[in-house]
Write a protein that holds these residues in place. Structure first.
Motif, PDB file in Angstrom:
ATOM      1  N   THR A  21      38.634  36.403  32.754  1.00 43.11           N
ATOM      2  CA  THR A  21      38.234  37.555  31.951  1.00 43.11           C
ATOM      3  C   THR A  21      37.214  38.376  32.719  1.00 43.11           C
ATOM      4  O   THR A  21      36.229  37.839  33.221  1.00 43.11           O
ATOM      5  CB  THR A  21      37.605  37.115  30.610  1.00 43.11           C
ATOM      6  OG1 THR A  21      38.553  36.331  29.894  1.00 43.11           O
ATOM      7  CG2 THR A  21      37.209  38.321  29.772  1.00 43.11           C
ATOM      8  N   ALA A  22      37.455  39.674  32.780  1.00 46.34           N
ATOM      9  CA  ALA A  22      36.483  40.612  33.340  1.00 46.34           C
ATOM     10  C   ALA A  22      36.124  41.595  32.238  1.00 46.34           C
ATOM     11  O   ALA A  22      37.001  42.228  31.648  1.00 46.34           O
ATOM     12  CB  ALA A  22      37.056  41.353  34.544  1.00 46.34           C
ATOM     13  N   VAL A  23      34.838  41.682  31.938  1.00 42.88           N
ATOM     14  CA  VAL A  23      34.353  42.629  30.937  1.00 42.88           C
ATOM     15  C   VAL A  23      33.790  43.825  31.684  1.00 42.88           C
ATOM     16  O   VAL A  23      32.912  43.687  32.527  1.00 42.88           O
ATOM     17  CB  VAL A  23      33.281  41.987  30.030  1.00 42.88           C
ATOM     18  CG1 VAL A  23      32.737  43.005  29.036  1.00 42.88           C
ATOM     19  CG2 VAL A  23      33.856  40.780  29.300  1.00 42.88           C
ATOM     20  N   LEU A  24      34.335  44.999  31.388  1.00 41.50           N
ATOM     21  CA  LEU A  24      33.884  46.247  31.992  1.00 41.50           C
ATOM     22  C   LEU A  24      33.069  46.987  30.949  1.00 41.50           C
ATOM     23  O   LEU A  24      33.573  47.294  29.869  1.00 41.50           O
ATOM     24  CB  LEU A  24      35.083  47.108  32.410  1.00 41.50           C
ATOM     25  CG  LEU A  24      36.216  46.421  33.174  1.00 41.50           C
ATOM     26  CD1 LEU A  24      37.319  47.419  33.483  1.00 41.50           C
ATOM     27  CD2 LEU A  24      35.698  45.779  34.433  1.00 41.50           C
ATOM     28  N   ALA A  28      33.285  57.338  31.008  1.00 44.59           N
ATOM     29  CA  ALA A  28      33.504  56.145  31.825  1.00 44.59           C
ATOM     30  C   ALA A  28      34.440  55.169  31.108  1.00 44.59           C
ATOM     31  O   ALA A  28      35.347  54.608  31.727  1.00 44.59           O
ATOM     32  CB  ALA A  28      32.177  55.460  32.146  1.00 44.59           C
ATOM     33  N   VAL A  29      34.255  54.993  29.812  1.00 44.08           N
ATOM     34  CA  VAL A  29      35.119  54.085  29.048  1.00 44.08           C
ATOM     35  C   VAL A  29      36.559  54.591  29.062  1.00 44.08           C
ATOM     36  O   VAL A  29      37.500  53.811  29.250  1.00 44.08           O
ATOM     37  CB  VAL A  29      34.580  53.893  27.618  1.00 44.08           C
ATOM     38  CG1 VAL A  29      35.591  53.177  26.732  1.00 44.08           C
ATOM     39  CG2 VAL A  29      33.262  53.121  27.654  1.00 44.08           C
ATOM     40  N   ARG A  88      41.382  44.830  20.010  1.00 40.73           N
ATOM     41  CA  ARG A  88      40.923  46.165  20.416  1.00 40.73           C
ATOM     42  C   ARG A  88      40.038  46.083  21.667  1.00 40.73           C
ATOM     43  O   ARG A  88      39.135  45.274  21.744  1.00 40.73           O
ATOM     44  CB  ARG A  88      40.134  46.812  19.282  1.00 40.73           C
ATOM     45  CG  ARG A  88      39.774  48.236  19.582  1.00 40.73           C
ATOM     46  CD  ARG A  88      39.208  48.914  18.352  1.00 40.73           C
ATOM     47  NE  ARG A  88      39.027  50.312  18.634  1.00 40.73           N
ATOM     48  CZ  ARG A  88      37.836  50.898  18.680  1.00 40.73           C
ATOM     49  NH1 ARG A  88      36.753  50.207  18.432  1.00 40.73           N
ATOM     50  NH2 ARG A  88      37.751  52.176  18.948  1.00 40.73           N
ATOM     51  N   GLY A  89      40.351  46.917  22.643  1.00 37.03           N
ATOM     52  CA  GLY A  89      39.575  46.963  23.871  1.00 37.03           C
ATOM     53  C   GLY A  89      39.985  45.938  24.902  1.00 37.03           C
ATOM     54  O   GLY A  89      39.388  45.873  25.969  1.00 37.03           O
ATOM     55  N   SER A  90      40.989  45.122  24.605  1.00 39.41           N
ATOM     56  CA  SER A  90      41.434  44.093  25.545  1.00 39.41           C
ATOM     57  C   SER A  90      42.743  44.494  26.204  1.00 39.41           C
ATOM     58  O   SER A  90      43.589  45.139  25.585  1.00 39.41           O
ATOM     59  CB  SER A  90      41.631  42.757  24.827  1.00 39.41           C
ATOM     60  OG  SER A  90      40.396  42.221  24.449  1.00 39.41           O
ATOM     61  N   TYR A  91      42.879  44.067  27.454  1.00 42.70           N
ATOM     62  CA  TYR A  91      44.074  44.358  28.247  1.00 42.70           C
ATOM     63  C   TYR A  91      44.478  43.093  28.974  1.00 42.70           C
ATOM     64  O   TYR A  91      43.626  42.332  29.423  1.00 42.70           O
ATOM     65  CB  TYR A  91      43.790  45.476  29.260  1.00 42.70           C
ATOM     66  CG  TYR A  91      43.406  46.763  28.597  1.00 42.70           C
ATOM     67  CD1 TYR A  91      44.358  47.737  28.345  1.00 42.70           C
ATOM     68  CD2 TYR A  91      42.100  47.001  28.190  1.00 42.70           C
ATOM     69  CE1 TYR A  91      44.016  48.927  27.706  1.00 42.70           C
ATOM     70  CE2 TYR A  91      41.754  48.180  27.549  1.00 42.70           C
ATOM     71  CZ  TYR A  91      42.711  49.131  27.314  1.00 42.70           C
ATOM     72  OH  TYR A  91      42.372  50.288  26.670  1.00 42.70           O
ATOM     73  N   LEU A  92      45.777  42.873  29.102  1.00 48.00           N
ATOM     74  CA  LEU A  92      46.296  41.689  29.784  1.00 48.00           C
ATOM     75  C   LEU A  92      47.134  42.086  30.985  1.00 48.00           C
ATOM     76  O   LEU A  92      47.819  43.106  30.962  1.00 48.00           O
ATOM     77  CB  LEU A  92      47.154  40.868  28.816  1.00 48.00           C
ATOM     78  CG  LEU A  92      46.449  40.348  27.566  1.00 48.00           C
ATOM     79  CD1 LEU A  92      47.456  39.684  26.634  1.00 48.00           C
ATOM     80  CD2 LEU A  92      45.336  39.383  27.934  1.00 48.00           C
ATOM     81  N   LEU A 125      41.217  41.811  30.694  1.00 44.21           N
ATOM     82  CA  LEU A 125      40.103  42.755  30.775  1.00 44.21           C
ATOM     83  C   LEU A 125      39.621  43.048  29.374  1.00 44.21           C
ATOM     84  O   LEU A 125      40.417  43.123  28.432  1.00 44.21           O
ATOM     85  CB  LEU A 125      40.549  44.096  31.364  1.00 44.21           C
ATOM     86  CG  LEU A 125      40.761  44.248  32.843  1.00 44.21           C
ATOM     87  CD1 LEU A 125      41.135  45.687  33.156  1.00 44.21           C
ATOM     88  CD2 LEU A 125      39.542  43.847  33.631  1.00 44.21           C
ATOM     89  N   GLU A 126      38.340  43.249  29.270  1.00 45.97           N
ATOM     90  CA  GLU A 126      37.759  43.715  28.019  1.00 45.97           C
ATOM     91  C   GLU A 126      36.948  44.961  28.355  1.00 45.97           C
ATOM     92  O   GLU A 126      36.054  44.907  29.196  1.00 45.97           O
ATOM     93  CB  GLU A 126      36.868  42.639  27.416  1.00 45.97           C
ATOM     94  CG  GLU A 126      36.220  43.040  26.116  1.00 45.97           C
ATOM     95  CD  GLU A 126      35.269  41.973  25.601  1.00 45.97           C
ATOM     96  OE1 GLU A 126      34.245  42.359  25.017  1.00 45.97           O
ATOM     97  OE2 GLU A 126      35.534  40.774  25.810  1.00 45.97           O
ATOM     98  N   VAL A 127      37.254  46.073  27.718  1.00 43.34           N
ATOM     99  CA  VAL A 127      36.507  47.313  27.932  1.00 43.34           C
ATOM    100  C   VAL A 127      35.485  47.432  26.808  1.00 43.34           C
ATOM    101  O   VAL A 127      35.836  47.389  25.629  1.00 43.34           O
ATOM    102  CB  VAL A 127      37.443  48.535  27.973  1.00 43.34           C
ATOM    103  CG1 VAL A 127      36.643  49.824  28.076  1.00 43.34           C
ATOM    104  CG2 VAL A 127      38.404  48.414  29.153  1.00 43.34           C
ATOM    105  N   SER A 128      34.233  47.570  27.199  1.00 41.99           N
ATOM    106  CA  SER A 128      33.124  47.587  26.256  1.00 41.99           C
ATOM    107  C   SER A 128      32.293  48.844  26.466  1.00 41.99           C
ATOM    108  O   SER A 128      32.104  49.279  27.601  1.00 41.99           O
ATOM    109  CB  SER A 128      32.264  46.338  26.495  1.00 41.99           C
ATOM    110  OG  SER A 128      31.042  46.394  25.801  1.00 41.99           O
TER     111      SER A 128
END
Length: 134
Positions: free
Chosen positions: A65-68, A75-76, A94-98, A105-108
């Motif tokens: 897992t990489a949290v951005l 930027a988001v 929501r905000g997660s990508y595989l 990935l988790e976009v925060s």
């Protein structure tokens, strides 16, 4: 990682070697600690375009897992676009990508310090690139 670089989101092309070395250092850390594939969680705390976190997820087999994270709306949006361009598909959460290779990935969006406090002991590695958004 495939990127769409927006003028409003910081990206320094000249730092490619530094990003290469950081991904290599994370891979060596994973190998020397015996981290199994897709077991590490990393935080790109000031992600801007998301290139560093994307590279960790794509290039370091131990990263699961990489949290951005970034405070900037632009930027988001760039991180989400770059996740899709790099082969990540939106997940149910929501905000997660595989990625087909198994990385997540988790976009925060928010304050990096608040995120690190809220998720204390959650990350195996934290990237604090000083050139990310404020």
């Amino acid at each position: 990682a495939n990127l769409s670089v927006r003028a409003s989101v910081f990206f320094n092309e000249k730092q490619r070697l530094q990003r290469d070395l950081t991904a290599l250092a994370l891979a060596v850390y994973a190998e020397t600690t015996g981290a199994p594939p897709r077991s590490l969680a990393v935080l790109d705390a000031l992600a801007a375009s998301g290139v560093r976190g994307l590279r960790y997820a794509l290039e370091v087999p131990a990263v699961g897992t990489a949290v951005l994270n970034d405070a900037s709306d632009e930027a988001v949006a760039a991180m989400r676009e770059n996740a899709r361009l790099s082969g990540f598909a939106a997940a149910r959460e929501r905000g997660s990508y595989l990625h087909a290779g198994g990385a997540r990935l988790e976009v925060s969006q928010g304050d990096a310090v608040a995120l690190m406090r809220a998720r204390r002991r959650h990350f195996d590695a934290v990237d604090l690139d000083p050139y990310g958004s404020v």
